[in-house]
Design a protein around this motif. Structure first.
Motif, short mmCIF file in Angstrom:
data_model
loop_
_atom_site.label_atom_id
_atom_site.label_comp_id
_atom_site.label_asym_id
_atom_site.label_seq_id
_atom_site.Cartn_x
_atom_site.Cartn_y
_atom_site.Cartn_z
N ALA A 148 30.64 -57.25 29.66
CA ALA A 148 30.57 -57.31 31.12
C ALA A 148 29.60 -58.40 31.58
CB ALA A 148 30.14 -55.95 31.67
N ASP A 149 29.68 -58.74 32.85
CA ASP A 149 28.79 -59.74 33.46
C ASP A 149 27.59 -59.10 34.13
OD1 ASP A 149 30.61 -62.11 33.06
OD2 ASP A 149 31.92 -60.84 34.27
N VAL A 150 27.77 -57.87 34.59
CA VAL A 150 26.69 -57.09 35.22
C VAL A 150 26.83 -55.64 34.75
CG1 VAL A 150 25.80 -56.14 37.42
CG2 VAL A 150 26.47 -58.55 37.29
N SER A 151 25.68 -55.01 34.47
CA SER A 151 25.68 -53.57 34.21
C SER A 151 24.81 -52.90 35.27
CB SER A 151 25.18 -53.26 32.80
OG SER A 151 23.90 -53.84 32.58
N ILE A 152 25.20 -51.67 35.64
CA ILE A 152 24.53 -50.95 36.72
C ILE A 152 24.24 -49.53 36.26
CG2 ILE A 152 24.75 -50.11 39.11
CD1 ILE A 152 26.82 -52.33 39.61
N CYS A 153 23.04 -49.04 36.58
CA CYS A 153 22.72 -47.64 36.25
C CYS A 153 22.53 -46.84 37.53
CB CYS A 153 21.48 -47.56 35.37
SG CYS A 153 19.95 -48.11 36.17
N ASN A 154 22.62 -45.55 37.40
CA ASN A 154 22.33 -44.64 38.50
C ASN A 154 20.82 -44.60 38.72
OD1 ASN A 154 22.81 -42.70 40.47
ND2 ASN A 154 23.68 -41.19 39.08
N PHE A 155 20.36 -43.94 39.78
CA PHE A 155 18.92 -43.91 40.03
C PHE A 155 18.49 -42.62 40.71
CE2 PHE A 155 20.90 -45.99 43.66
CZ PHE A 155 20.23 -45.51 44.77
N ILE A 162 22.13 -57.39 50.92
CA ILE A 162 23.45 -57.52 51.55
C ILE A 162 23.93 -58.97 51.50
CG2 ILE A 162 24.73 -57.31 53.75
CD1 ILE A 162 22.81 -54.92 54.37
N GLY A 163 22.98 -59.88 51.55
CA GLY A 163 23.33 -61.31 51.53
C GLY A 163 23.49 -61.89 50.15
N THR A 164 23.40 -61.05 49.10
CA THR A 164 23.49 -61.60 47.74
C THR A 164 24.38 -60.80 46.80
OG1 THR A 164 21.39 -60.46 47.41
CG2 THR A 164 21.29 -62.84 47.60
N THR A 165 24.16 -59.48 46.72
CA THR A 165 24.79 -58.68 45.67
C THR A 165 26.32 -58.80 45.68
OG1 THR A 165 22.94 -57.13 45.72
CG2 THR A 165 24.95 -56.38 44.64
N PHE A 166 26.92 -58.72 46.84
CA PHE A 166 28.37 -58.83 46.95
C PHE A 166 28.87 -60.14 46.34
CE2 PHE A 166 32.38 -59.94 48.96
CZ PHE A 166 33.07 -58.75 48.98
N TYR A 167 28.16 -61.23 46.65
CA TYR A 167 28.58 -62.57 46.19
C TYR A 167 28.35 -62.75 44.69
CZ TYR A 167 28.35 -63.14 51.23
OH TYR A 167 28.51 -62.96 52.59
N LEU A 168 27.31 -62.08 44.16
CA LEU A 168 27.07 -62.10 42.71
C LEU A 168 28.19 -61.35 41.99
CD1 LEU A 168 23.25 -61.29 42.78
CD2 LEU A 168 24.25 -63.44 41.96
N LEU A 169 28.55 -60.18 42.52
CA LEU A 169 29.59 -59.37 41.89
C LEU A 169 30.97 -60.03 42.01
CD1 LEU A 169 28.45 -55.79 42.98
CD2 LEU A 169 28.09 -56.90 40.77
N GLU A 170 31.14 -60.83 43.06
CA GLU A 170 32.42 -61.54 43.23
C GLU A 170 32.66 -62.53 42.09
OE1 GLU A 170 34.89 -64.35 46.35
OE2 GLU A 170 32.70 -64.29 46.43
N LYS A 171 31.59 -62.99 41.46
CA LYS A 171 31.72 -63.96 40.36
C LYS A 171 31.99 -63.29 39.01
CE LYS A 171 28.66 -67.52 40.66
NZ LYS A 171 27.33 -68.16 40.82
N TYR A 207 21.85 -52.60 46.12
CA TYR A 207 20.47 -52.84 45.70
C TYR A 207 20.39 -53.82 44.53
CZ TYR A 207 20.01 -48.49 48.35
OH TYR A 207 20.09 -47.51 49.31
N ALA A 208 19.36 -54.65 44.55
CA ALA A 208 19.18 -55.65 43.48
C ALA A 208 18.69 -55.00 42.19
CB ALA A 208 18.17 -56.71 43.93
N TRP A 209 17.96 -53.89 42.31
CA TRP A 209 17.07 -53.46 41.24
C TRP A 209 17.63 -52.51 40.18
CZ3 TRP A 209 17.60 -48.64 43.00
CH2 TRP A 209 17.48 -48.37 44.39
N ASN A 210 18.78 -51.94 40.30
CA ASN A 210 19.29 -51.03 39.25
C ASN A 210 20.39 -51.72 38.44
OD1 ASN A 210 21.07 -50.94 41.47
ND2 ASN A 210 21.83 -48.91 40.90
N LYS A 211 20.26 -53.02 38.29
CA LYS A 211 21.31 -53.82 37.66
C LYS A 211 20.72 -54.81 36.65
CE LYS A 211 23.99 -53.48 41.95
NZ LYS A 211 23.09 -52.54 42.64
N GLY A 224 16.77 -59.10 35.49
CA GLY A 224 16.62 -57.78 36.09
C GLY A 224 15.54 -57.83 37.17
N PHE A 225 15.62 -56.93 38.14
CA PHE A 225 14.61 -56.84 39.20
C PHE A 225 14.06 -55.42 39.23
CE2 PHE A 225 17.58 -60.12 40.70
CZ PHE A 225 16.71 -61.15 41.02
N VAL A 226 12.76 -55.33 39.43
CA VAL A 226 12.12 -54.03 39.69
C VAL A 226 11.24 -54.23 40.92
CG1 VAL A 226 10.60 -52.21 38.80
CG2 VAL A 226 12.14 -53.42 37.22
#
Length: 288
Positions: free
Chosen positions: A115-122, A185-194, A160-164, A90-92
């Motif tokens: 799931a592989d990733v969980s996301i919360c609202n903020f 932008i250079g990471t999250t999309f590619y992480l979610l693609e996996k 965003y990296a931090w609500n996941k 996780g990132f804060v």
């Protein structure tokens, strides 16, 4: 706390946030999910941040501090990833803070929905006013293509990296782009693609502080060129590898062209490199 709960590594990059840092760290220490490795990455902060990090490390055995020369947010996150021992990441951000049950909620979602990733609202906190970012649509599951489409729509789910909360292995071949702003932008999309599955809750658990001196609120030539470069790289990647997202990809690029145009106008005058990057973006959009 039951023994079977996995270790979560929380990475907090720290730079010139003396005013906000203690509230941030305290909100992580106070998590109802206790099996944490809390990694504070002092990115060569010139104020008292490094000292504050060391003081907290003395108080809580879960805290580890890295002191390094300034390399930017991406470099700090990458250093934290190298130190991470957890099964989940996780990132804060060090000027933000979180609800006491945030990682409990995100961990339980991962487990319940496999799931592989969980996301919360903020929440967005702006000049003392707190507002919820996205509508609370309850809990929703997404497959790979569905979540990538949501990122391109950029309405209900953001990069965003931090609500996941992420499975650590997603980062095996992915690092944050050093020296770039808008590094998400250079990471999250590619992480979610996996991911096979991503689960999202409309419950707000993270407090994002909208600072007047933040990157988003301060347009410079480097912020313009960084987001143009990262978005064009992603655009090309999607066109080549995920053709079913092509129409959403094109729509996103058109929106970015308008933003870039507005940002460049706000600066009155820009250098040749910025002009060149803008022209590349303009020409890409003109092709379709």
């Amino acid at each position: 706390m039951s023994q079977e709960k996995a270790l979560i590594s929380i990475i907090i990059p720290v730079y010139k946030v003396e005013k906000y840092l203690e509230k941030c760290i305290q909100s992580v220490i106070n998590q109802t999910y206790e099996n944490l490795q809390i990694i504070l990455v002092d990115d060569g902060s010139p104020d008292n941040c490094g000292k504050i990090c060391d003081e907290y490390a003395k108080k809580d055995h879960r805290i580890e501090v890295i002191h390094k020369s300034n390399g930017g947010l991406s470099d700090a996150r990458n250093k934290g990833l190298e130190m991470a021992k957890g099964e989940y990441i996780g990132f804060v951000d060090s000027d933000d803070y979180i609800e006491a049950d945030m990682y409990e909620v995100l961990y339980n979602l991962l487990k319940q929905y496999n799931a592989d990733v969980s996301i919360c609202n903020f929440y967005t906190v702006s000049q003392g006013k707190i507002s919820i970012k996205n509508a609370d649509n309850g809990i929703n599951e997404y497959n790979r293509i569905e979540i990538l489409k949501e990122i391109l729509l950029d309405k209900n789910i953001q990069s965003y990296a931090w609500n996941k909360l992420y499975k650590k292995e997603l980062f095996d071949e992915i690092k944050y782009p050093i020296g770039k702003k808008y590094e998400d932008i250079g990471t999250t999309f590619y992480l979610l693609e996996k991911c096979n599955k991503v689960v999202v809750t409309g419950k707000s658990e993270y407090y994002y502080i909208n600072r007047q001196d933040s990157i988003v609120n301060n347009v410079t030539e480097s912020t313009i060129t960084d987001y143009i470069e990262l978005i064009m790289q992603r655009y090309d990647y999607i066109e080549e590898n995920i053709k079913e997202l092509s129409s959403y990809n094109k729509d996103y690029l058109k929106r970015i062209l308008k933003i870039a145009e507005k940002d460049i106008k706000s600066l009155n005058e820009v250098g040749d490199y910025t002009k060149k990057k803008y022209e590349e973006l303009y020409n890409k959009v003109q092709k379709f």
